[in-house]
Design an enzyme around this catalytic site. Structure first.
Site: not given
Length: 187
Positions: A5-10, A86
């Site tokens: 899983v890619f996270g770019y915010g919180s 999300e």
């Protein structure tokens, strides 16, 4: 089968699920933008906050963190958690993930990422572009069940700095935010 899983915010600073490994890297041809309205975490339906989403941007990269989840039970719990967290992001994409700026071959393929699309029929909370001043003012004033929207911005700034590349932080935006905050506090 392993899930990434890619996270770019919180998700960069608060995954909220068990994972086996966290890898810093980026996805190509996307950029992080404060275009998604948050009516459930950092704002309300009456006054939405702004959180980041991705938009296509040829030649640009978006840095963040990819999380490896190996155990089936952990994957199920993570997906359950992410589907709630999300829920205002209407699209899932499976993208290539890179760890080296000059790499032409991805370090990982099929990394899952949540994206809020600009389609108002599918994503009623999409706010879209606005001037940097208007976005800053909205972020400074909004607050929701997860806290003030400005806290989200400041945590994102801190998380991006911790990734090790000072160029990841939109300095102009942060400066406008501080100026807006100062202005509103002293009115």
């Amino acid at each position: 089968m392993v899930m990434w899983v890619f996270g770019y915010g919180s998700l960069i600073w608060k995954a909220g699920f068990n994972f086996d490994e966290r890898v810093v890297g980026f996805i190509k041809d996307h950029r992080r933008v404060f275009y998604q309205g948050s009516t459930d975490h950092r704002g309300t339906p009456e006054f939405p906050g702004r959180t980041v989403t991705l938009e296509p941007a040829e030649g640009e990269v978006c840095w963040g963190a990819a999380y490896k989840i190996s155990k089936k039970e952990d994957q199920e719990i993570a997906l359950e958690h992410l589907e709630v967290r999300e829920k205002q992001y209407d699209k899932k994409a499976y993208l290539d993930f890179f760890t080296e700026p000059t790499a032409t071959t991805p370090a990982l393929s099929g990394v899952m990422v949540y994206i809020a699309s600009p389609d108002k029929k599918l994503n009623v909370n999409y706010l879209g572009p606005a001037s940097i001043e208007d976005i800053a003012k909205q972020i400074v004033q909004a607050k929701g069940p997860s806290g003030p929207n400005r806290e989200y911005l400041f945590k994102l700034e801190e998380a991006l700095l911790q990734l090790g590349n000072v160029n990841l932080v939109p300095h102009e935006f942060i400066l406008v935010m501080y100026a807006t905050l100062e202005q509103l506090l002293f009115l």
